[in-house]
Scaffold this active site. Sequence first.
Site, PDB file in Angstrom:
ATOM      1  N   CYS A 132     119.006  74.721  29.318  1.00 46.68           N
ATOM      2  CA  CYS A 132     120.139  75.188  30.265  1.00 46.68           C
ATOM      3  C   CYS A 132     120.020  75.778  31.692  1.00 46.68           C
ATOM      4  O   CYS A 132     120.846  75.595  32.495  1.00 46.68           O
ATOM      5  CB  CYS A 132     121.113  76.207  29.600  1.00 46.68           C
ATOM      6  SG  CYS A 132     121.647  75.830  28.030  1.00 46.68           S
ATOM      7  N   HIS A 272     125.888  80.321  34.178  1.00 44.72           N
ATOM      8  CA  HIS A 272     125.727  79.378  33.209  1.00 44.72           C
ATOM      9  C   HIS A 272     127.048  79.671  32.462  1.00 44.72           C
ATOM     10  O   HIS A 272     127.236  80.711  32.124  1.00 44.72           O
ATOM     11  CB  HIS A 272     124.374  79.391  32.376  1.00 44.72           C
ATOM     12  CG  HIS A 272     124.290  78.914  31.419  1.00 44.72           C
ATOM     13  ND1 HIS A 272     124.563  77.343  31.178  1.00 44.72           N
ATOM     14  CD2 HIS A 272     123.921  78.702  30.103  1.00 44.72           C
ATOM     15  CE1 HIS A 272     124.642  76.808  30.093  1.00 44.72           C
ATOM     16  NE2 HIS A 272     124.269  77.667  29.189  1.00 44.72           N
ATOM     17  N   ASN A 302     129.681  75.005  26.804  1.00 41.17           N
ATOM     18  CA  ASN A 302     128.269  75.028  27.276  1.00 41.17           C
ATOM     19  C   ASN A 302     127.792  73.530  27.428  1.00 41.17           C
ATOM     20  O   ASN A 302     127.535  72.886  26.176  1.00 41.17           O
ATOM     21  CB  ASN A 302     127.504  75.977  26.195  1.00 41.17           C
ATOM     22  CG  ASN A 302     126.025  75.954  26.932  1.00 41.17           C
ATOM     23  OD1 ASN A 302     125.557  75.304  27.764  1.00 41.17           O
ATOM     24  ND2 ASN A 302     125.398  76.958  26.156  1.00 41.17           N
TER      25      ASN A 302
HETATM   26  N1  ACO Z   1     134.515  80.884  13.488  1.00 42.72           N
HETATM   27  C1  ACO Z   1     134.892  81.957  12.829  1.00 42.72           C
HETATM   28  N2  ACO Z   1     133.893  83.040  12.376  1.00 42.72           N
HETATM   29  C2  ACO Z   1     132.628  82.797  12.623  1.00 42.72           C
HETATM   30  C3  ACO Z   1     132.431  81.620  13.714  1.00 42.72           C
HETATM   31  C4  ACO Z   1     133.323  80.716  13.781  1.00 42.72           C
HETATM   32  N3  ACO Z   1     133.191  79.500  14.746  1.00 42.72           N
HETATM   33  N4  ACO Z   1     131.049  81.665  13.933  1.00 42.72           N
HETATM   34  C5  ACO Z   1     130.640  82.683  13.302  1.00 42.72           C
HETATM   35  N5  ACO Z   1     131.766  83.402  12.805  1.00 42.72           N
HETATM   36  C6  ACO Z   1     131.421  84.391  11.908  1.00 42.72           C
HETATM   37  C7  ACO Z   1     129.795  84.695  11.368  1.00 42.72           C
HETATM   38  O1  ACO Z   1     129.677  84.184  10.318  1.00 42.72           O
HETATM   39  C8  ACO Z   1     130.075  86.437  11.147  1.00 42.72           C
HETATM   40  O2  ACO Z   1     130.704  86.541   9.937  1.00 42.72           O
HETATM   41  P1  ACO Z   1     130.173  87.583   9.060  1.00 42.72           P
HETATM   42  O3  ACO Z   1     130.347  88.688   9.839  1.00 42.72           O
HETATM   43  O4  ACO Z   1     131.035  87.351   7.841  1.00 42.72           O
HETATM   44  O5  ACO Z   1     128.748  87.258   8.767  1.00 42.72           O
HETATM   45  C9  ACO Z   1     131.167  86.722  12.341  1.00 42.72           C
HETATM   46  O6  ACO Z   1     131.869  85.614  12.632  1.00 42.72           O
HETATM   47  C10 ACO Z   1     130.684  87.221  13.450  1.00 42.72           C
HETATM   48  O7  ACO Z   1     129.627  86.598  13.928  1.00 42.72           O
HETATM   49  P2  ACO Z   1     128.578  87.244  15.027  1.00 42.72           P
HETATM   50  O8  ACO Z   1     127.341  86.260  15.071  1.00 42.72           O
HETATM   51  O9  ACO Z   1     128.384  88.499  14.879  1.00 42.72           O
HETATM   52  O10 ACO Z   1     129.558  86.888  16.332  1.00 42.72           O
HETATM   53  P3  ACO Z   1     129.133  87.222  17.710  1.00 42.72           P
HETATM   54  O11 ACO Z   1     130.225  88.126  18.094  1.00 42.72           O
HETATM   55  O12 ACO Z   1     127.719  87.298  17.979  1.00 42.72           O
HETATM   56  O13 ACO Z   1     129.450  85.668  18.535  1.00 42.72           O
HETATM   57  C11 ACO Z   1     128.509  83.927  19.249  1.00 42.72           C
HETATM   58  C12 ACO Z   1     128.657  84.580  18.220  1.00 42.72           C
HETATM   59  C13 ACO Z   1     129.671  83.474  19.969  1.00 42.72           C
HETATM   60  C14 ACO Z   1     127.463  82.695  19.050  1.00 42.72           C
HETATM   61  C15 ACO Z   1     127.629  84.867  20.206  1.00 42.72           C
HETATM   62  O14 ACO Z   1     126.548  85.614  19.677  1.00 42.72           O
HETATM   63  C16 ACO Z   1     127.054  84.222  21.461  1.00 42.72           C
HETATM   64  O15 ACO Z   1     127.644  83.466  22.234  1.00 42.72           O
HETATM   65  N6  ACO Z   1     125.593  83.949  21.484  1.00 42.72           N
HETATM   66  C17 ACO Z   1     125.182  83.418  22.685  1.00 42.72           C
HETATM   67  C18 ACO Z   1     125.129  81.962  22.511  1.00 42.72           C
HETATM   68  C19 ACO Z   1     124.762  81.206  23.778  1.00 42.72           C
HETATM   69  O16 ACO Z   1     125.513  81.465  24.624  1.00 42.72           O
HETATM   70  N7  ACO Z   1     123.848  80.264  23.459  1.00 42.72           N
HETATM   71  C20 ACO Z   1     123.622  79.347  24.579  1.00 42.72           C
HETATM   72  C21 ACO Z   1     122.727  79.822  25.471  1.00 42.72           C
HETATM   73  S1  ACO Z   1     121.559  79.095  26.073  1.00 42.72           S
HETATM   74  C22 ACO Z   1     121.763  77.509  26.062  1.00 42.72           C
HETATM   75  O17 ACO Z   1     122.696  77.197  26.562  1.00 42.72           O
HETATM   76  C23 ACO Z   1     121.221  76.498  25.237  1.00 42.72           C
END
Ligand code: ACO
Length: 345
Positions: A132, A272, A302
């Site tokens: 990214c 980003h 993204n």
């Molecule tokens: N729909 C519903 N529930 C979901 C989903 C979904 N799409 N995805 C995950 N969950 C659930 C999980 O299973 C978890 O359930 P559990 O508590 O029963 O285990 C719950 O939601 C919470 O999951 P978390 O991982 O704690 O959610 P979080 O608040 O951390 O959000 C996310 C997840 C959106 C992926 C966040 O961590 C994030 O944005 N991380 C950075 C990702 C990113 O930006 N990556 C790219 C950067 S670099 C690049 O661009 C290549």
Amino acid sequence: MKPSTAQKFKNPRARHGFEGRTCSIAGVGSYVPERILTNADLEKMVETTDEWILSRTGIKERRLAADDEFTSDLATHAALRAMENAGVTAGQIDLIIVATCTPDMPFPSTACLVQQKIGARQAAAFDIEAACSGFVYALEIGQQFIMSRTYDTVLVIGAEKLSTVVDWSDRNTCVLFGDGAGAAVLQHRPQAHGLLTACMGAEGDKAELLCMPGGGSRRPATLESVAARLHYLRMDGKETFKNAITAMCTAVHQALQRCEIDITQIQCVIPHQANRRIIDAVGERLGVKPEQLFVNLEKYGNTSAASVAIALDEAVRSGRIQRGDLVLLVVFGAGLTWAAAIIEW
Ligand code: ACO
């Protein structure tokens, strides 16, 4: 037109004894595919809800390329728009740099395929891979060629068809990503200084946080690798989230320090476009006001190396960025990699 910001502070490259020839972004362009995948569509594919996606990420919809539309096609559309915006013909382009982690093929480079498609016959061409962060890395590389007088016109593109490496059965990742491309033409133009600085960084210790394990020399494609779903993107979302905020803030502090300015002097901050919560956390820590921020994440998700390139084009075309403005690009991605660039527009 506003007075050149060069009059307001000293170009950090000059301070370090290497100013070279000035380089400005002469034109920008972007392209997103027609097909829209909404959160409601995703509700039918995996166990998720529009409410969850919107509240956790800020994304409403993303674009998906057609089956017969590849990264080089997205890149070509964006490139032609940037060339038109800059008033540059294919024959003038000396170098093409494509930043992508979803090339058409492992080799040849996607840049070579773009060279053929736009008919820039005398241009050199190569890809860079910084996930990214790739577009900002590529801008800085391209600018070096202009400043050193090696080339007069450089085409820089960030392009991705991430839909081919997203596991559409994994709700943790499939809601986040989309396809698209953005491009910039770099040329010497006396009125602006382009990238005043670009602070780039990497942390290979954290390579496993966000990767596609299969398909390279370590785990080449086999029946087993396909069955184990190794050819899809894998991510530790929580760790990626935390690292993104820290790295983006550090990079911005370094870039501001190098230019001897503070965040209030930046007219447009383009982060980003990965997650609204990351953008808000970074903005809050840096003291960015809402009116300084440019966000289009809700429309595209993204798009990795294309993300800030598309946003930059939209910000320029909508009049959000004017000549003379200071623009901050700040990116983060797999590697881990990050970069912050300050541009005098
Ligand atoms: N729909 C519903 N529930 C979901 C989903 C979904 N799409 N995805 C995950 N969950 C659930 C999980 O299973 C978890 O359930 P559990 O508590 O029963 O285990 C719950 O939601 C919470 O999951 P978390 O991982 O704690 O959610 P979080 O608040 O951390 O959000 C996310 C997840 C959106 C992926 C966040 O961590 C994030 O944005 N991380 C950075 C990702 C990113 O930006 N990556 C790219 C950067 S670099 C690049 O661009 C290549």
